[in-house]
Scaffold this motif. Structure first.
Motif, PDB file in Angstrom:
ATOM      1  N   TYR A 215      12.504  60.051 -51.836  1.00 41.79           N
ATOM      2  CA  TYR A 215      11.715  58.820 -51.840  1.00 41.79           C
ATOM      3  C   TYR A 215      10.890  58.708 -50.555  1.00 41.79           C
ATOM      4  O   TYR A 215       9.683  58.429 -50.604  1.00 41.79           O
ATOM      5  CB  TYR A 215      12.627  57.606 -51.981  1.00 41.79           C
ATOM      6  N   LEU A 216      11.519  58.924 -49.406  1.00 42.04           N
ATOM      7  CA  LEU A 216      10.795  58.830 -48.125  1.00 42.04           C
ATOM      8  C   LEU A 216       9.695  59.869 -48.041  1.00 42.04           C
ATOM      9  O   LEU A 216       8.579  59.579 -47.590  1.00 42.04           O
ATOM     10  CB  LEU A 216      11.777  59.001 -46.958  1.00 42.04           C
ATOM     11  N   LEU A 217       9.994  61.082 -48.464  1.00 35.98           N
ATOM     12  CA  LEU A 217       9.016  62.160 -48.395  1.00 35.98           C
ATOM     13  C   LEU A 217       7.795  61.852 -49.252  1.00 35.98           C
ATOM     14  O   LEU A 217       6.655  62.176 -48.881  1.00 35.98           O
ATOM     15  CB  LEU A 217       9.673  63.461 -48.858  1.00 35.98           C
ATOM     16  N   MET A 218       8.020  61.201 -50.384  1.00 31.69           N
ATOM     17  CA  MET A 218       6.897  60.816 -51.232  1.00 31.69           C
ATOM     18  C   MET A 218       6.178  59.603 -50.681  1.00 31.69           C
ATOM     19  O   MET A 218       4.939  59.545 -50.661  1.00 31.69           O
ATOM     20  CB  MET A 218       7.404  60.538 -52.655  1.00 31.69           C
ATOM     21  N   GLU A 219       6.929  58.614 -50.211  1.00 32.16           N
ATOM     22  CA  GLU A 219       6.305  57.396 -49.694  1.00 32.16           C
ATOM     23  C   GLU A 219       5.454  57.691 -48.467  1.00 32.16           C
ATOM     24  O   GLU A 219       4.400  57.069 -48.261  1.00 32.16           O
ATOM     25  CB  GLU A 219       7.380  56.366 -49.361  1.00 32.16           C
ATOM     26  N   LYS A 220       5.885  58.636 -47.638  1.00 30.51           N
ATOM     27  CA  LYS A 220       5.129  59.003 -46.444  1.00 30.51           C
ATOM     28  C   LYS A 220       3.888  59.827 -46.780  1.00 30.51           C
ATOM     29  O   LYS A 220       3.118  60.182 -45.898  1.00 30.51           O
ATOM     30  CB  LYS A 220       6.017  59.770 -45.464  1.00 30.51           C
ATOM     31  N   GLN A 221       3.709  60.113 -48.065  1.00 24.85           N
ATOM     32  CA  GLN A 221       2.489  60.790 -48.513  1.00 24.85           C
ATOM     33  C   GLN A 221       1.754  59.970 -49.574  1.00 24.85           C
ATOM     34  O   GLN A 221       0.923  60.509 -50.301  1.00 24.85           O
ATOM     35  CB  GLN A 221       2.831  62.164 -49.101  1.00 24.85           C
ATOM     36  N   HIS A 222       2.059  58.665 -49.660  1.00 28.81           N
ATOM     37  CA  HIS A 222       1.486  57.868 -50.747  1.00 28.81           C
ATOM     38  C   HIS A 222      -0.033  57.814 -50.676  1.00 28.81           C
ATOM     39  O   HIS A 222      -0.697  57.516 -51.669  1.00 28.81           O
ATOM     40  CB  HIS A 222       2.068  56.451 -50.755  1.00 28.81           C
ATOM     41  N   ASN A 223      -0.606  58.108 -49.490  1.00 26.48           N
ATOM     42  CA  ASN A 223      -2.059  58.163 -49.351  1.00 26.48           C
ATOM     43  C   ASN A 223      -2.671  59.256 -50.230  1.00 26.48           C
ATOM     44  O   ASN A 223      -3.871  59.211 -50.532  1.00 26.48           O
ATOM     45  CB  ASN A 223      -2.434  58.449 -47.892  1.00 26.48           C
ATOM     46  N   ARG A 224      -1.851  60.200 -50.665  1.00 27.55           N
ATOM     47  CA  ARG A 224      -2.376  61.346 -51.391  1.00 27.55           C
ATOM     48  C   ARG A 224      -2.464  61.117 -52.901  1.00 27.55           C
ATOM     49  O   ARG A 224      -2.977  61.992 -53.616  1.00 27.55           O
ATOM     50  CB  ARG A 224      -1.524  62.582 -51.109  1.00 27.55           C
ATOM     51  N   GLY A 225      -1.961  59.989 -53.383  1.00 26.69           N
ATOM     52  CA  GLY A 225      -2.066  59.771 -54.818  1.00 26.69           C
ATOM     53  C   GLY A 225      -1.429  58.472 -55.241  1.00 26.69           C
ATOM     54  O   GLY A 225      -0.245  58.264 -55.015  1.00 26.69           O
ATOM     55  N   GLN A 226      -2.212  57.602 -55.855  1.00 26.00           N
ATOM     56  CA  GLN A 226      -1.710  56.299 -56.252  1.00 26.00           C
ATOM     57  C   GLN A 226      -1.982  55.993 -57.722  1.00 26.00           C
ATOM     58  O   GLN A 226      -1.782  54.876 -58.179  1.00 26.00           O
ATOM     59  CB  GLN A 226      -2.322  55.222 -55.347  1.00 26.00           C
ATOM     60  N   ASP A 227      -2.422  57.020 -58.473  1.00 25.47           N
ATOM     61  CA  ASP A 227      -2.611  56.828 -59.913  1.00 25.47           C
ATOM     62  C   ASP A 227      -1.330  57.071 -60.689  1.00 25.47           C
ATOM     63  O   ASP A 227      -1.181  56.598 -61.816  1.00 25.47           O
ATOM     64  CB  ASP A 227      -3.694  57.777 -60.442  1.00 25.47           C
ATOM     65  N   GLY A 228      -0.418  57.832 -60.102  1.00 27.05           N
ATOM     66  CA  GLY A 228       0.819  58.143 -60.810  1.00 27.05           C
ATOM     67  C   GLY A 228       1.754  58.942 -59.936  1.00 27.05           C
ATOM     68  O   GLY A 228       1.381  59.439 -58.872  1.00 27.05           O
TER      69      GLY A 228
END
Length: 615
Positions: free
Chosen positions: A38-51
């Motif tokens: 979860y943290l690893l994805m959240e810390k990259q949320h700038n890279r994709g917010q469509d899905g």
């Protein structure tokens, strides 16, 4: 960035090397892997917010029981949606056994995503399709565990149709629309052959050595196999980024170095770059190798990663963005005639902020030099009041533009929509001396120029400056991208429209017809990939001529305040970002043949009035 572009994707991979009981004892939770994902994805949320989507593989599962799980979401906050649902599943289990979190075996048996292998993905819909079916990971199921695969990646391919032909497969309608589907089928094709020779112990390096050279594009992909093997691999040019970290507890890979450092609290030198053409391969026992799976080619890592896409919390990226702004300071000083007293500096929020600091640093260096020269010129005749005034002189910085909460307009009428666009940004009133201050604002890059014209320039004009100078930390975007950034239509680019306007002014529109005929000839001979013919659209003009025309195009027709645009040079871009030399969107120098095919096809579409992607 003033013009929103959908870009990139984010990859997150975790292989747990210890039993779940180990993490419970050391970290107080059996959900260590899920929490870190979860943290690893959240810390990259700038890279994709469509899905977003995740997949998990459980090791040592009894025959007949599921071992590969996947869930995806295209909700408004897809990462939160996925992990909220996992949390709800845990709460349901606690209704039947309140202390189940203290029993690793029960948790693994009852919670689907309690796997030792975890793969997460964040998506921007670069192909314009935001249905949940297009969210990664994709999975291919088989009765043989070693032929089950979950695949996700940060990429675009430009030879999807050819890939299906190479494996003699007639794709369905859904598969035709997805390059990931094509990639999955190719990898599974070679995986099946390898697995047939070595049942449930396929040589993953051999699979990747046969599959990856067939992919024309930029990519970082991760895969989980049902037998416990897994991999992360990167394209031969290193177009898309990939980093990894390994200790005795976990093996981790992600699209950004900073996300790994933050999630696992490790130093910069502990996170390594996965080099182009290589793969990180982990077997079912947790042993890993880094292996070259195709011949490396010239490094062409995407420079947009450094300018805008990747989070600036990475110290190297931070320094590079500072350098991008600093390189522009000399040209800005020339344009304001070194009049710092009557110039205000600001930036387009929020991602241009770091480049702004570099620009201001350049101004401060110049101002300090002037202070030293002035003091030395006084000799022994120092006036305390003049000295105080000189020492206290500073670069004038203001937060002029404020980006409001994202405005959503449900009005389709063009005039009403344009009125709404004007209010995406707001201004800080009272910061500019009317008719005497020059206003300099820096942006990451200028793609379409729409927001500048309809919102930002109009907004800045309300402050009544003497002049508005828009500075871009990136060079002119002239050509489409086809390796993961949603910039595929030539007519969208303000630089291309400026070149067309100049051709029209100089009675040179026949050049477009000539280029079109040359493109069609290449197309007839299946040679679109051999040369970028769109370069000839820009060839008659200097960079300054195109910049000046762009300034005209982004100036509202009723505005009397002069507007100027200053772009980064290609040379200063490479000096600032020396390891990321991929610059095809600026120069047209594509790293793969498919890039030339895409740009020429995009030009054909433009000339034929087709509003469609070039690949």
């Amino acid at each position: 960035m003033s013009d929103e572009i959908k870009h990139e994707c984010g990859l997150a991979y975790i292989r747990l090397l210890k039993p779940f009981s180990y993490y419970l004892k050391k970290y107080g939770t059996v959900m260590y892997g899920i929490n870190k994902l979860y943290l690893l994805m959240e810390k990259q949320h700038n890279r994709g917010q469509d899905g977003a989507g995740i997949a998990a593989v459980k090791l040592d599962v009894e025959p007949g029981y599921p071992f590969l799980y996947r869930t995806r979401s295209n909700a408004q906050q897809p990462i939160a949606d996925i992990f909220y649902k996992i949390g709800q599943e845990v709460h349901e289990l606690e209704k039947y056994q309140s202390d189940i979190r203290q029993h690793p075996g029960l948790m693994k048996g009852h919670l689907p995503f309690m796997g030792e292998l975890l793969l997460g993905h964040l998506r921007y819909g670069t192909q314009g399709r935001n249905m949940v079916e297009f969210c990664h990971p994709f999975i291919k199921r088989d009765n043989n565990p070693g032929k089950n695969i979950a695949l996700a990646g940060n990429f675009n391919l430009v030879n999807t149709e050819e890939l299906f032909d190479l494996i003699n497969m007639d794709p369905g309608e859904f598969q035709k629309q997805s390059d990931l589907a094509a990639m999955l089928e190719v990898i599974h094709h070679f995986l099946s052959r390898e697995d047939d020779a070595h049942p449930n112990h396929a040589n993953i390096a051999n699979v990747l050595k046969r599959a990856t050279p067939l992919f024309d594009g930029g990519y970082t992909i991760g895969g989980l196999l049902g037998n416990g093997y897994s991999f992360v691999t990167r394209d031969a040019h290193g177009i898309r980024p990939a980093y990894y970290y390994i200790d005795d507890e976990v093996i981790v890979a992600a699209s950004e170095r900073a996300s790994i450092r933050t999630t696992f609290n490790v130093g910069e030198n502990e996170v390594h770059e996965l080099m182009p053409a290589h793969a990180l391969i982990v077997d079912d026992k947790g042993s890993h190798v880094i292996e070259k799976v195709q011949p490396p080619k010239e490094r062409r890592a995407c420079s947009f990663e450094r300018i805008y896409f990747s989070r600036g919390s990475d110290e190297k990226i931070y320094r590079e963005r500072i350098a991008l702004g600093n390189h522009l300071s000399h040209r800005v000083l020339e344009e304001i005639n070194y009049d710092l007293k009557n110039t205000i500096f600001s930036y387009i929020p929020n991602t241009a902020e770091v480049a702004f600091y570099g620009l201001v640093k350049g101004m401060e260096d110049y101002l300090n030099q002037r202070k030293i020269q002035r003091i030395l010129s006084w000799g022994d005749n120092i006036n305390p009041e003049a000295l105080e005034e000189l020492v206290n002189r500073k670069i004038r910085q203001e937060k002029i533009a404020i980006k409001d909460v994202k405005l959503r307009t449900f009005i389709t009428e063009d005039t009403s929509r344009n009125e709404m666009v004007q209010h995406v940004y707001d201004i800080t009133y009272g910061t500019v001396k009317k008719d005497s201050d020059t206003l300099v604002v820096i942006d990451d890059s200028i793609v379409r120029g729409t927001t500048l014209k309809e919102s930002i320039v109009r907004m800045l004009a309300r402050l009544s400056p003497k002049k508005i100078i828009v500075v871009s930390s990136a060079p002119q975007i002239r050509y489409p991208d086809c390796y993961g950034i949603d910039m595929s239509k030539l007519g969208d680019f303000i630089a291309f429209r400026a070149a067309i306007a100049l051709l029209k002014e100089r009675n040179m529109m026949h050049c477009l017809d000539e280029i079109y005929e040359q493109c069609k000839e290449l197309q007839r001979n299946n040679q679109l990939h051999t040369e970028n013919l769109v370069r000839y659209v820009y060839k008659p003009f200097t960079t300054e001529e195109i910049s000046n025309k762009i300034a005209e195009l982004i100036t509202p027709p009723d505005l009397q305040i002069p507007v100027q645009v200053i772009y980064q040079t290609i040379e200063d871009l490479h000096d600032s970002c020396p390891t990321n030399t991929g610059d095809w969107y600026f120069t047209g120098n594509y790293p793969t043949p498919g890039g030339n095919r895409v740009v020429n096809r995009a030009f054909i579409h433009f000339m034929e009035g087709k509003n469609m992607r070039g690949y």
